[in-house]
Design an enzyme around this catalytic site. Structure first.
Site, short mmCIF file in Angstrom:
data_model
loop_
_atom_site.label_atom_id
_atom_site.label_comp_id
_atom_site.label_asym_id
_atom_site.label_seq_id
_atom_site.Cartn_x
_atom_site.Cartn_y
_atom_site.Cartn_z
N GLU A 339 34.18 -17.79 -3.28
CA GLU A 339 34.42 -16.66 -2.37
C GLU A 339 34.61 -15.34 -3.13
OE1 GLU A 339 37.66 -18.44 -0.33
OE2 GLU A 339 36.37 -19.75 0.85
N ASP A 363 42.76 -23.49 -2.45
CA ASP A 363 43.55 -22.93 -1.36
C ASP A 363 44.96 -23.50 -1.48
OD1 ASP A 363 41.44 -21.60 -0.20
OD2 ASP A 363 41.16 -23.02 1.43
N HIS A 530 44.92 -18.23 -2.14
CA HIS A 530 44.40 -18.99 -3.27
C HIS A 530 45.41 -19.05 -4.41
CE1 HIS A 530 40.07 -17.82 -1.88
NE2 HIS A 530 40.47 -18.94 -1.31
#
Length: 594
Positions: A339, A363, A530
């Site tokens: 990401e 995550d 994160h």
């Protein structure tokens, strides 16, 4: 061998001495130079770069008794590529006359704790001078008195020298390198909105941007090593086994479609490597510009959603790049964020440079209380997990090293620098990973996600860099352990989220107060979605590195006695966290733009 452009930094050892001749200087020459040699030996025998090369030390040609000697040393260090400065002495010296005044070179001073000569007096005078000149320096002074001529380095001194050198070399390795942003912001995640000024001002890193369409161009036009592609695809088919397809019948791809996805994700991996660090093979093919890469020490791939709504996801690419092995064998892991979370990539890079090991990207997904686990599974959490666990899980760039199928000398699960990993351990990592088809509702373009669970109980450290408007960067650190749950408990909890992704069950070390009052509070106070996870308890190393970069630490569970920062920090108050904030604000970013 390093894949980055630029020579590896060296550590300069500066033996400083009382400049009075006709008896004083002469009596100290051998002891002073022997101290420098002992420090160099310690560093060179202990430290290596992530690429495998041993760290090299450069010692001044003579002891340094005054300004002329200091200038000669500085000139030698410049020629030799020294970017870290350690001053050592067993005696009194002339404070500011013998100091290192380069403002961009991390520096430390080791003063010998002996009674015959006042090494401690010089250390205090030197650190006062550094503080007065605005050049923060780490002070190193042993707890126990040593006899004159004792050339051993006490354990407490050794730990501080190595902690300083690790952090300083990390600073030096980042300078002048690049962050490669493939695409840009993913799903509105703030960490993927790459802050070019932060990268330059604090890390000395430039930002390089490449649109995702460049991958399609290179795939369509065959701009990748064709022979390596054949090798990579064959290795992937042999070692990367598909897992269960969790999609409904209407969303499942055919075997032929999955085959094309495998071909594409392998090509994506080759291309992302080439974008980061170049490939001379491309020049032979007539693509000179493409062959040079971006000299990227870290990178990230936007993926969601524009790419993944249309093309296979980059989960395979990210996982393989972040692992310590691929079809070419065992090699240094890349630092590559899913990401395009640049701030998590930086956090991963910190861990990689300090440990030489592959890093996890996760995550920080769910806090499971003991009560919730018992309600859902009918089982009680036990051992270090008895007060709750945090589920670390992400579709992308968790290294396959995190299967924890590597073993230490006692047979415990671990993660290693690549040069210590055996072929057997690589195969165990691969054999304990499945590759289920990507879930259609997340990834309409298909692809495959890695699926494994991390063995326990490994010591691990989670960290995260965040940007706070009005303050700047702050770093969070949580030391703890991986936990291996009973299979039936793991299965029930894992199936409630996305079971196609890799799982690490994490228990932070709690203190009963503040942000580490309990496991829930750690989760609640974490500053982003994160976290970057490194093998080992490296919180103290991260704290030292952050101080060199002028980044305050707003959350950690490191013992106060292990906190090691420049001596000037004590001038900003007794309470360590507040002093850290004030010192970092006072000095501003390392590269001078506040």
């Amino acid at each position: 061998m390093s894949r980055l452009i630029g020579r590896l930094p060296k550590v300069g050892i500066r033996p400083v001495i009382d400049g009075r001749e006709l008896g004083v200087r002469e009596s100290l020459e051998v002891q002073c130079m022997d101290m420098a040699k002992a420090a160099a030996k310690l560093i060179e025998e202990t430290l290596r770069f992530p690429s495998g090369e041993k760290v090299e030390c450069v010692i001044a040609d003579t002891t340094i008794g005054g300004v002329a000697d200091a200038a000669a040393c500085a000139d030698k260090f410049k020629r030799e590529g020294v970017e870290v400065s350690l001053t050592v002495t067993p005696c009194w010296c002339y404070g500011t006359e013998v100091m290192d005044t380069d403002p961009l070179t991390p520096k430390a001073v080791w003063g010998f704790n002996g009674t015959e000569r006042p090494g401690a007096v010089y250390l205090a005078a030197a650190l006062a001078g550094y503080s007065q000149k605005g050049l923060p320096a780490f002070g190193i002074y042993g707890k126990e008195v040593q006899d004159e001529g004792d050339q051993t380095i006490p354990q407490d001194v050794s730990e501080k020298i190595i902690r300083f050198a690790k952090g300083a070399l990390a600073v030096a390795q980042m300078k002048g390198k690049s962050y490669l942003s493939i695409g840009y912001s993913s799903m509105g995640i703030a960490g993927s909105m790459v802050d070019v000024n932060f990268l330059q001002d604090y890390l000395g890193v430039r930002a390089e941007f490449v649109e995702s369409v460049e991958l399609l161009r290179r795939i369509d036009k065959g701009i990748y090593d064709q022979e390596e592609y054949k090798k990579a695809l064959a290795w992937t088919k042999e070692n990367c086994k598909e897992g269960k397809d969790y999609n409904g019948d209407e969303a499942q791809k055919s075997a032929e479609e999955k085959e094309k996805d495998w071909e594409k994700v392998v090509k994506m991996t080759l291309i992302c490597k080439d974008l980061m660090n170049g490939n001379p093979k491309l020049k032979e093919m007539g693509f000179g510009e493409e062959s040079k890469g971006r000299n990227a020490i870290m990178g990230g791939f936007q993926g969601q959603r524009q790419w993944t709504d249309y093309q296979p996801n980059a989960d395979f690419t990210e996982s393989i790049l972040n692992s310590s092995f691929d079809w070419n064998g065992i090699r240094q892991a890349y630092t590559f964020a899913t990401e395009n979370d640049c701030l998590n990539a930086i956090s991963m890079l910190f861990g990689h440079l300090l440990t030489n090991k592959a890093q996890l990207f996760s995550d920080v997904r769910t806090y499971w209380s003991p009560e919730s686990v018992e309600r859902v599974t009918g089982k009680k959490l036990t051992g270090i997990a008895e007060n709750g666990i945090i589920h670390l899980i992400n579709s992308g760039s968790t290294t396959l090293d995190a299967t924890a199928q590597q073993s230490d000398a006692e047979g415990n699960p671990t993660m290693k620098p690549f040069w210590d990993i055996s072929e057997e351990e690589v195969q165990k990592c691969l054999d304990n990973t499945k590759w289920p088809a990507a879930i259609f509702e997340y990834f309409r373009g298909g692809g495959f996600s890695s699926q494994f669970k991390t063995k326990g109980s490994m010591p691990i450290t989670m960290c995260r860099l965040n940007l706070i408007k009005g303050i700047g960067p702050v770093l969070q650190i949580a030391e703890g352990w991986s936990v291996e749950l009973p299979e039936d408990v793991h299965y029930i909890l894992d199936e409630r989220t996305n079971p196609t992704w890799p799982t690490t069950w994490f228990v932070p070390r709690t203190t009963g107060k503040g942000f580490f009052k309990d496991v829930y509070t750690v989760m609640a106070k974490w500053g982003a979605n994160h976290g970057a996870i490194s093998h080992g308890h490296i919180g103290a190393d991260l704290i030292a590195l952050a101080s060199m970069l002028r980044i305050p630490v707003n959350m950690h569970n490191v013992d106060e006695n292990d906190v090691f920062r420049p001596s000037a920090w004590s001038g900003f108050g007794e309470e360590l966290e507040g002093a850290d904030y004030r010192a970092c604000d006072n000095y501003g970013p390392l590269y001078g733009f506040k």
